[in-house]
Design a protein around this motif. Sequence first.
Motif, PDB file in Angstrom:
ATOM      1  N   PHE A   1      61.431  68.900  70.144  1.00  0.00           N
ATOM      2  CA  PHE A   1      62.487  69.858  70.477  1.00  0.00           C
ATOM      3  C   PHE A   1      62.359  71.071  69.554  1.00  0.00           C
ATOM      4  CE2 PHE A   1      66.760  71.603  69.803  1.00  0.00           C
ATOM      5  CZ  PHE A   1      67.106  71.906  71.123  1.00  0.00           C
ATOM      6  N   VAL A   2      62.233  72.261  70.151  1.00  0.00           N
ATOM      7  CA  VAL A   2      62.058  73.485  69.362  1.00  0.00           C
ATOM      8  C   VAL A   2      63.151  74.512  69.642  1.00  0.00           C
ATOM      9  CG1 VAL A   2      59.570  73.224  69.129  1.00  0.00           C
ATOM     10  CG2 VAL A   2      60.499  74.420  71.130  1.00  0.00           C
ATOM     11  N   GLY A   3      64.165  74.111  70.409  1.00  0.00           N
ATOM     12  CA  GLY A   3      65.268  75.025  70.696  1.00  0.00           C
ATOM     13  C   GLY A   3      64.823  76.244  71.479  1.00  0.00           C
ATOM     14  N   LEU A   4      65.170  77.407  70.969  1.00  0.00           N
ATOM     15  CA  LEU A   4      64.854  78.672  71.651  1.00  0.00           C
ATOM     16  C   LEU A   4      63.516  79.262  71.213  1.00  0.00           C
ATOM     17  CD1 LEU A   4      68.386  80.368  71.541  1.00  0.00           C
ATOM     18  CD2 LEU A   4      67.295  79.243  73.502  1.00  0.00           C
ATOM     19  N   GLU A   5      62.747  78.492  70.466  1.00  0.00           N
ATOM     20  CA  GLU A   5      61.470  79.004  69.955  1.00  0.00           C
ATOM     21  C   GLU A   5      60.525  79.400  71.095  1.00  0.00           C
ATOM     22  OE1 GLU A   5      59.066  80.247  66.850  1.00  0.00           O
ATOM     23  OE2 GLU A   5      61.110  79.448  66.751  1.00  0.00           O
ATOM     24  N   ASN A   6      60.467  78.572  72.144  1.00  0.00           N
ATOM     25  CA  ASN A   6      59.612  78.893  73.291  1.00  0.00           C
ATOM     26  C   ASN A   6      60.043  80.202  73.954  1.00  0.00           C
ATOM     27  OD1 ASN A   6      58.032  76.600  73.001  1.00  0.00           O
ATOM     28  ND2 ASN A   6      59.255  75.388  74.415  1.00  0.00           N
TER      29      ASN A   6
ATOM     30  N   ALA B   1      57.766  76.609  82.059  1.00  0.00           N
ATOM     31  CA  ALA B   1      59.169  76.309  82.312  1.00  0.00           C
ATOM     32  C   ALA B   1      60.076  77.445  81.836  1.00  0.00           C
ATOM     33  CB  ALA B   1      59.559  75.003  81.621  1.00  0.00           C
ATOM     34  N   VAL B   2      59.724  78.069  80.715  1.00  0.00           N
ATOM     35  CA  VAL B   2      60.499  79.198  80.202  1.00  0.00           C
ATOM     36  C   VAL B   2      60.499  80.347  81.203  1.00  0.00           C
ATOM     37  CG1 VAL B   2      60.589  81.004  78.435  1.00  0.00           C
ATOM     38  CG2 VAL B   2      60.169  78.638  77.767  1.00  0.00           C
TER      39      VAL B   2
ATOM     40  N   MET C   1      66.839  68.140  94.572  1.00  0.00           N
ATOM     41  CA  MET C   1      66.635  69.519  94.155  1.00  0.00           C
ATOM     42  C   MET C   1      67.164  69.736  92.736  1.00  0.00           C
ATOM     43  SD  MET C   1      67.883  73.016  96.072  1.00  0.00           S
ATOM     44  CE  MET C   1      69.571  72.918  95.515  1.00  0.00           C
ATOM     45  N   ILE C   2      68.259  69.030  92.407  1.00  0.00           N
ATOM     46  CA  ILE C   2      68.881  69.229  91.103  1.00  0.00           C
ATOM     47  C   ILE C   2      67.992  68.735  89.961  1.00  0.00           C
ATOM     48  CG2 ILE C   2      70.859  68.581  89.667  1.00  0.00           C
ATOM     49  CD1 ILE C   2      72.514  68.457  92.224  1.00  0.00           C
ATOM     50  N   TYR C   3      67.324  67.592  90.180  1.00  0.00           N
ATOM     51  CA  TYR C   3      66.518  67.009  89.098  1.00  0.00           C
ATOM     52  C   TYR C   3      65.391  67.934  88.638  1.00  0.00           C
ATOM     53  CZ  TYR C   3      63.294  63.999  86.581  1.00  0.00           C
ATOM     54  OH  TYR C   3      62.448  63.488  85.648  1.00  0.00           O
ATOM     55  N   PRO C   4      64.572  68.506  89.542  1.00  0.00           N
ATOM     56  CA  PRO C   4      63.508  69.400  89.072  1.00  0.00           C
ATOM     57  C   PRO C   4      64.038  70.611  88.303  1.00  0.00           C
ATOM     58  CG  PRO C   4      63.152  68.800  91.356  1.00  0.00           C
ATOM     59  CD  PRO C   4      64.507  68.307  90.998  1.00  0.00           C
ATOM     60  N   VAL C   5      65.208  71.119  88.722  1.00  0.00           N
ATOM     61  CA  VAL C   5      65.801  72.261  88.025  1.00  0.00           C
ATOM     62  C   VAL C   5      66.179  71.869  86.596  1.00  0.00           C
ATOM     63  CG1 VAL C   5      67.764  73.848  87.960  1.00  0.00           C
ATOM     64  CG2 VAL C   5      66.644  73.345  90.140  1.00  0.00           C
ATOM     65  N   LEU C   6      66.873  70.753  86.463  1.00  0.00           N
ATOM     66  CA  LEU C   6      67.283  70.293  85.138  1.00  0.00           C
ATOM     67  C   LEU C   6      66.081  69.931  84.276  1.00  0.00           C
ATOM     68  CD1 LEU C   6      70.368  68.067  86.059  1.00  0.00           C
ATOM     69  CD2 LEU C   6      70.356  70.413  85.191  1.00  0.00           C
ATOM     70  N   LYS C   7      65.058  69.351  84.892  1.00  0.00           N
ATOM     71  CA  LYS C   7      63.853  68.979  84.155  1.00  0.00           C
ATOM     72  C   LYS C   7      63.109  70.212  83.659  1.00  0.00           C
ATOM     73  CE  LYS C   7      60.833  65.912  82.683  1.00  0.00           C
ATOM     74  NZ  LYS C   7      61.179  64.901  81.662  1.00  0.00           N
ATOM     75  N   THR C   8      63.094  71.255  84.469  1.00  0.00           N
ATOM     76  CA  THR C   8      62.444  72.507  84.065  1.00  0.00           C
ATOM     77  C   THR C   8      63.159  73.118  82.869  1.00  0.00           C
ATOM     78  OG1 THR C   8      61.712  72.929  86.330  1.00  0.00           O
ATOM     79  CG2 THR C   8      61.758  74.810  84.830  1.00  0.00           C
ATOM     80  N   VAL C   9      64.492  73.144  82.924  1.00  0.00           N
ATOM     81  CA  VAL C   9      65.275  73.658  81.799  1.00  0.00           C
ATOM     82  C   VAL C   9      65.022  72.808  80.556  1.00  0.00           C
ATOM     83  CG1 VAL C   9      67.601  74.104  80.926  1.00  0.00           C
ATOM     84  CG2 VAL C   9      67.050  74.610  83.317  1.00  0.00           C
ATOM     85  N   TYR C  10      64.968  71.499  80.736  1.00  0.00           N
ATOM     86  CA  TYR C  10      64.705  70.571  79.628  1.00  0.00           C
ATOM     87  C   TYR C  10      63.342  70.863  78.992  1.00  0.00           C
ATOM     88  CZ  TYR C  10      63.516  66.097  77.379  1.00  0.00           C
ATOM     89  OH  TYR C  10      63.117  65.124  76.487  1.00  0.00           O
ATOM     90  N   LEU C  11      62.312  71.035  79.814  1.00  0.00           N
ATOM     91  CA  LEU C  11      60.962  71.293  79.300  1.00  0.00           C
ATOM     92  C   LEU C  11      60.887  72.609  78.525  1.00  0.00           C
ATOM     93  CD1 LEU C  11      58.690  70.226  82.304  1.00  0.00           C
ATOM     94  CD2 LEU C  11      58.710  69.211  80.020  1.00  0.00           C
TER      95      LEU C  11
ATOM     96  N   PHE D   1      62.760  73.743  76.376  1.00  0.00           N
ATOM     97  CA  PHE D   1      63.217  73.627  74.991  1.00  0.00           C
ATOM     98  C   PHE D   1      62.319  72.720  74.151  1.00  0.00           C
ATOM     99  CE2 PHE D   1      67.200  74.666  77.261  1.00  0.00           C
ATOM    100  CZ  PHE D   1      67.549  75.803  76.546  1.00  0.00           C
ATOM    101  N   PHE D   2      61.199  72.267  74.730  1.00  0.00           N
ATOM    102  CA  PHE D   2      60.297  71.364  74.007  1.00  0.00           C
ATOM    103  C   PHE D   2      58.894  71.951  73.936  1.00  0.00           C
ATOM    104  CE2 PHE D   2      63.761  68.610  74.971  1.00  0.00           C
ATOM    105  CZ  PHE D   2      63.738  67.606  74.017  1.00  0.00           C
ATOM    106  N   LEU D   3      58.151  71.517  72.940  1.00  0.00           N
ATOM    107  CA  LEU D   3      56.751  71.906  72.781  1.00  0.00           C
ATOM    108  C   LEU D   3      56.011  70.757  72.102  1.00  0.00           C
ATOM    109  CD1 LEU D   3      54.692  74.219  73.188  1.00  0.00           C
ATOM    110  CD2 LEU D   3      55.180  74.930  70.830  1.00  0.00           C
TER     111      LEU D   3
END
Length: 270
Positions: free
Chosen positions: A19-24, A248-249, A1-11, A13-15
């Motif tokens: 890596f685009v930070g808070l741009e998304n 993900a955002v 359960m932890i991995y999908p949550v962390l992966k969603t947060v990771y995604l 911040f990317f586009l």
Amino acid sequence: MIYPVLKTVYLSFFLDGKFVGLENYKNVLLSSDIINLDRFPTKSPPWGALIHNIVWIAIHLPATVFLGLGIALLLRRKEVKGSSVVKSIIFLGMVIPMIVGGLIIRFLFEEGAGVIPAIFRLLGIERLAITWTAYPETALFAAILGSIWIWTGFSMLMYSAGLASIPKDYYEAALIDGANRFQIFKNVTWPLLKPITVVVVAMTLLWDLKIFDVVYVATGGGPGGASMVLALQMWDYFARALNYNYAAVVAVLLATLTLIPALWLIRRRE
């Protein structure tokens, strides 16, 4: 359960692999899909998925809490015959699949076949004797009103259990002291039902924030996004636009919002 949550947060911040930070987050939160201040509150929906969820909570939460409490109080009285049958009928909305509930809502508000347009036509209010789910002005409110029918059974059941747990001695003592029904409710019933109210409010908030299937079936988020909610907007970004980063955002935003009532419930129950 932890991995999908962390992966969603990771995604989030990317586009396009960068890596685009808070741009998304900036793009999503400033998008009219989420908050449309050009139309809210002076014009009809779409107002943005986040505002739709807030409107949903503002209408649905107090309606289901007080309807559930009122029905539980009414059916608790001994002179009400067949109260268990009535409770079963009201609770029916909770036991049917949400997809079926969405279909029922769709038909309830359909012109020519639905009960709601027929009632307004009988009252002579022709502007509401329409297919509610087909017009931006009414689609969101059709889904909200329909969801009140679905969720009131939960509120009623919780309050019925709470009322059954209150000792009769309290009421007898209040009657001996000369208290009327309103005073008994204010000083005995309502304070003792506060733990139940905390659960009902928290669970209703969670349900309102995560609502998806009812809207997906009843209105599809339309017309023109007029009934779009956060969970459906997340799915729309993911499955239709294939924009996994924006999805993900919205997922992170939705998870954050749902954590607030969840943590509040946990703290109150400790």
